[in-house]
Design a protein around this motif. Structure first.
Motif, PDB file in Angstrom:
ATOM      1  N   GLN A   1       0.850  -1.191   0.000  1.00  0.00           N
ATOM      2  CA  GLN A   1       0.000   0.000   0.000  1.00  0.00           C
ATOM      3  C   GLN A   1       0.878   1.231   0.000  1.00  0.00           C
ATOM      4  O   GLN A   1       1.903   1.282   0.684  1.00  0.00           O
ATOM      5  CB  GLN A   1      -0.911   0.008   1.237  1.00  0.00           C
ATOM      6  N   ILE A   2       0.480   2.251  -0.755  1.00  0.00           N
ATOM      7  CA  ILE A   2       1.224   3.507  -0.765  1.00  0.00           C
ATOM      8  C   ILE A   2       0.263   4.670  -0.571  1.00  0.00           C
ATOM      9  O   ILE A   2      -0.829   4.708  -1.148  1.00  0.00           O
ATOM     10  CB  ILE A   2       2.041   3.665  -2.066  1.00  0.00           C
ATOM     11  N   VAL A   3       0.681   5.622   0.283  1.00  0.00           N
ATOM     12  CA  VAL A   3      -0.079   6.839   0.556  1.00  0.00           C
ATOM     13  C   VAL A   3       0.839   8.019   0.242  1.00  0.00           C
ATOM     14  O   VAL A   3       1.939   8.128   0.794  1.00  0.00           O
ATOM     15  CB  VAL A   3      -0.540   6.903   2.022  1.00  0.00           C
ATOM     16  N   ILE A   4       0.404   8.904  -0.663  1.00  0.00           N
ATOM     17  CA  ILE A   4       1.208  10.050  -1.089  1.00  0.00           C
ATOM     18  C   ILE A   4       0.428  11.319  -0.773  1.00  0.00           C
ATOM     19  O   ILE A   4      -0.702  11.494  -1.227  1.00  0.00           O
ATOM     20  CB  ILE A   4       1.514   9.989  -2.591  1.00  0.00           C
ATOM     21  N   MET A   5       1.045  12.231  -0.020  1.00  0.00           N
ATOM     22  CA  MET A   5       0.364  13.458   0.401  1.00  0.00           C
ATOM     23  C   MET A   5       1.254  14.664   0.088  1.00  0.00           C
ATOM     24  O   MET A   5       2.464  14.638   0.318  1.00  0.00           O
ATOM     25  CB  MET A   5       0.093  13.428   1.907  1.00  0.00           C
ATOM     26  N   GLY A   6       0.624  15.723  -0.444  1.00  0.00           N
ATOM     27  CA  GLY A   6       1.304  17.008  -0.578  1.00  0.00           C
ATOM     28  C   GLY A   6       2.629  16.969  -1.288  1.00  0.00           C
ATOM     29  O   GLY A   6       3.588  17.622  -0.866  1.00  0.00           O
TER      30      GLY A   6
ATOM     31  N   TYR B   1      -3.329   5.559  -2.628  1.00  0.00           N
ATOM     32  CA  TYR B   1      -4.014   6.770  -2.173  1.00  0.00           C
ATOM     33  C   TYR B   1      -3.092   7.953  -2.438  1.00  0.00           C
ATOM     34  O   TYR B   1      -1.923   7.950  -2.026  1.00  0.00           O
ATOM     35  CB  TYR B   1      -4.338   6.691  -0.683  1.00  0.00           C
ATOM     36  N   ILE B   2      -3.610   8.985  -3.121  1.00  0.00           N
ATOM     37  CA  ILE B   2      -2.849  10.207  -3.360  1.00  0.00           C
ATOM     38  C   ILE B   2      -3.755  11.409  -3.128  1.00  0.00           C
ATOM     39  O   ILE B   2      -4.922  11.407  -3.542  1.00  0.00           O
ATOM     40  CB  ILE B   2      -2.255  10.214  -4.786  1.00  0.00           C
ATOM     41  N   GLU B   3      -3.224  12.416  -2.446  1.00  0.00           N
ATOM     42  CA  GLU B   3      -4.026  13.595  -2.114  1.00  0.00           C
ATOM     43  C   GLU B   3      -3.152  14.849  -2.149  1.00  0.00           C
ATOM     44  O   GLU B   3      -1.991  14.844  -1.733  1.00  0.00           O
ATOM     45  CB  GLU B   3      -4.644  13.441  -0.721  1.00  0.00           C
ATOM     46  N   ASP B   4      -3.748  15.948  -2.671  1.00  0.00           N
ATOM     47  CA  ASP B   4      -3.118  17.265  -2.645  1.00  0.00           C
ATOM     48  C   ASP B   4      -1.739  17.235  -3.293  1.00  0.00           C
ATOM     49  O   ASP B   4      -0.761  17.732  -2.740  1.00  0.00           O
ATOM     50  CB  ASP B   4      -3.035  17.775  -1.208  1.00  0.00           C
ATOM     51  N   CYS B   5      -1.670  16.655  -4.485  1.00  0.00           N
ATOM     52  CA  CYS B   5      -0.398  16.542  -5.190  1.00  0.00           C
ATOM     53  C   CYS B   5      -0.490  17.191  -6.576  1.00  0.00           C
ATOM     54  O   CYS B   5      -1.565  17.303  -7.155  1.00  0.00           O
ATOM     55  CB  CYS B   5       0.014  15.076  -5.347  1.00  0.00           C
ATOM     56  N   ILE B   6       0.668  17.603  -7.085  1.00  0.00           N
ATOM     57  CA  ILE B   6       0.796  18.115  -8.441  1.00  0.00           C
ATOM     58  C   ILE B   6       1.598  17.094  -9.233  1.00  0.00           C
ATOM     59  O   ILE B   6       2.716  16.744  -8.845  1.00  0.00           O
ATOM     60  CB  ILE B   6       1.484  19.482  -8.466  1.00  0.00           C
ATOM     61  N   VAL B   7       1.025  16.615 -10.329  1.00  0.00           N
ATOM     62  CA  VAL B   7       1.678  15.582 -11.128  1.00  0.00           C
ATOM     63  C   VAL B   7       1.811  16.093 -12.563  1.00  0.00           C
ATOM     64  O   VAL B   7       0.825  16.167 -13.302  1.00  0.00           O
ATOM     65  CB  VAL B   7       0.883  14.265 -11.102  1.00  0.00           C
TER      66      VAL B   7
ATOM     67  N   ILE C   1      -7.582   5.758  -4.815  1.00  0.00           N
ATOM     68  CA  ILE C   1      -8.193   7.039  -4.452  1.00  0.00           C
ATOM     69  C   ILE C   1      -7.271   8.149  -4.933  1.00  0.00           C
ATOM     70  O   ILE C   1      -6.087   8.197  -4.582  1.00  0.00           O
ATOM     71  CB  ILE C   1      -8.414   7.167  -2.930  1.00  0.00           C
ATOM     72  N   VAL C   2      -7.827   9.066  -5.727  1.00  0.00           N
ATOM     73  CA  VAL C   2      -7.126  10.272  -6.165  1.00  0.00           C
ATOM     74  C   VAL C   2      -7.964  11.450  -5.692  1.00  0.00           C
ATOM     75  O   VAL C   2      -9.110  11.615  -6.110  1.00  0.00           O
ATOM     76  CB  VAL C   2      -6.957  10.312  -7.702  1.00  0.00           C
ATOM     77  N   ASN C   3      -7.412  12.278  -4.799  1.00  0.00           N
ATOM     78  CA  ASN C   3      -8.190  13.342  -4.176  1.00  0.00           C
ATOM     79  C   ASN C   3      -7.455  14.676  -4.279  1.00  0.00           C
ATOM     80  O   ASN C   3      -6.298  14.798  -3.854  1.00  0.00           O
ATOM     81  CB  ASN C   3      -8.447  13.002  -2.697  1.00  0.00           C
ATOM     82  N   ASP C   4      -8.124  15.676  -4.864  1.00  0.00           N
ATOM     83  CA  ASP C   4      -7.616  17.051  -4.899  1.00  0.00           C
ATOM     84  C   ASP C   4      -6.216  17.121  -5.488  1.00  0.00           C
ATOM     85  O   ASP C   4      -5.292  17.676  -4.890  1.00  0.00           O
ATOM     86  CB  ASP C   4      -7.637  17.657  -3.495  1.00  0.00           C
ATOM     87  N   CYS C   5      -6.053  16.571  -6.687  1.00  0.00           N
ATOM     88  CA  CYS C   5      -4.760  16.575  -7.359  1.00  0.00           C
ATOM     89  C   CYS C   5      -4.862  17.331  -8.689  1.00  0.00           C
ATOM     90  O   CYS C   5      -5.920  17.404  -9.299  1.00  0.00           O
ATOM     91  CB  CYS C   5      -4.280  15.155  -7.611  1.00  0.00           C
ATOM     92  N   ASP C   6      -3.727  17.858  -9.138  1.00  0.00           N
ATOM     93  CA  ASP C   6      -3.593  18.456 -10.458  1.00  0.00           C
ATOM     94  C   ASP C   6      -2.711  17.534 -11.286  1.00  0.00           C
ATOM     95  O   ASP C   6      -1.562  17.263 -10.899  1.00  0.00           O
ATOM     96  CB  ASP C   6      -2.969  19.847 -10.368  1.00  0.00           C
TER      97      ASP C   6
END
Length: 290
Positions: A101-106, A122-128, A141-146
């Motif tokens: 499992q991987i969780v990526i934040m900010g 899970y990724i949240e609040d990231c710029i890709v 889960i992809v949340n609030d990402c660009d």
């Protein structure tokens, strides 16, 4: 424990070992040169990666980057553990997670993509500035990402549950979101997203289930497409945010006769303010083989 590292060759952490990367560390990778034989020209390959078969802990403000605009293979993690990344950056190198499992934040990815295989993601609040790619993931889960970059912005292949929320998926060279043979039993939602100016479809479903709620899908080649026994519902969010699908280059919605398409007519806007009557742009909604 690493406080600074030049990755000039493959670095491997074996099963049972642990790599700790402290706060504020920069890892510089370089591509390597391979001479295949005397008669052949020199081939420049990506090469070089930090490969984790054991465990890894990564501190705050860690940077994976490359010198002189080279591209290297970045960080590959293959284990069954939970990996947490917060406030990290990847430039000219990718992040790969297999299993676990991987969780990526900010965090920020520049000319860098994320690949997840057979892992909870899970990724949240990231710029890709690249792409997010998941295959065989039990949950995505992809949340609030660009997300902006080459290829599909978000690509799911044979995943189970998925949710893409409050994200902006723009200016991709292929589809904004591609959902391929992904059929969750509970969660299969794309909600409150802006999906615009992608060279391919805004959202493409193939043999998949999906709910589109409260999304803005504009100025792509086609808006929403559904192929091969997909089941797609287009509606509004719980707080009554309508979906808006409009002004895409060709059809706003295209589906084949094996797909099921459900649209709440009172809670959606499907428009084309300047359609071309000579091309497929003349169709707001089309099923060509009905």
């Amino acid at each position: 424990v690493i406080s600074f590292l030049w990755a000039k060759s493959d670095i491997s952490v074996s099963i049972g070992a642990n790599l700790q990367i402290s706060d504020n560390v920069t890892i510089n990778g370089i591509a390597h040169t391979v001479v295949h034989d005397e008669a052949a020209p020199i081939w420049i390959e990506k090469g070089n990666a930090v490969s984790i078969l054991g465990s890894i802990s990564i501190g705050d403000n860690v940077t994976f980057t490359a010198e002189n605009d080279q591209f290297w293979d970045g960080l590959t993690i293959v284990n069954d553990a939970v990996v947490n990344l917060g406030n990290v950056s990847f430039t000219n190198c990718n992040l790969v997670q297999e299993n676990g499992q991987i969780v990526i934040m900010g965090s920020e990815f520049t000319n860098a993509s994320i690949y997840c295989n057979n892992a909870y993601f899970y990724i949240e609040d990231c710029i890709v500035w690249g792409s997010i790619n998941c295959k065989n993931s039990p949950s995505v889960i992809v949340n609030d990402c660009d997300v902006t970059g080459n290829g599909n912005g978000v690509s799911l292949i044979e995943c189970d549950e998925y949710g893409i929320y409050g994200s902006r998926i723009l200016d991709g060279s292929a589809n904004g979101i591609s959902i391929y043979e992904s059929n969750g039993e509970i969660n299969y939602l794309i909600e409150d997203c802006e999906i615009s100016h992608n060279a391919g479809d805004g959202v493409r479903f193939y043999n998949s289930i999906g709910n589109l709620s409260g999304c803005i899908i504009t100025n792509n080649n086609k808006g929403v497409t559904a192929y091969r026994v997909s089941n797609v519902t287009i509606g509004n969010t719980f707080d009554n945010e309508d979906s808006y699908i409009g002004n895409n280059e060709l059809q706003e919605i295209l589906f084949v006769d094996s797909a099921n398409l459900f649209i709440d007519g009172e809670r959606n806007m499907i428009v084309d303010n300047a359609y071309d009557p000579i091309t497929f742009d003349k169709y707001l909604i089309q099923c060509p083989n009905l």
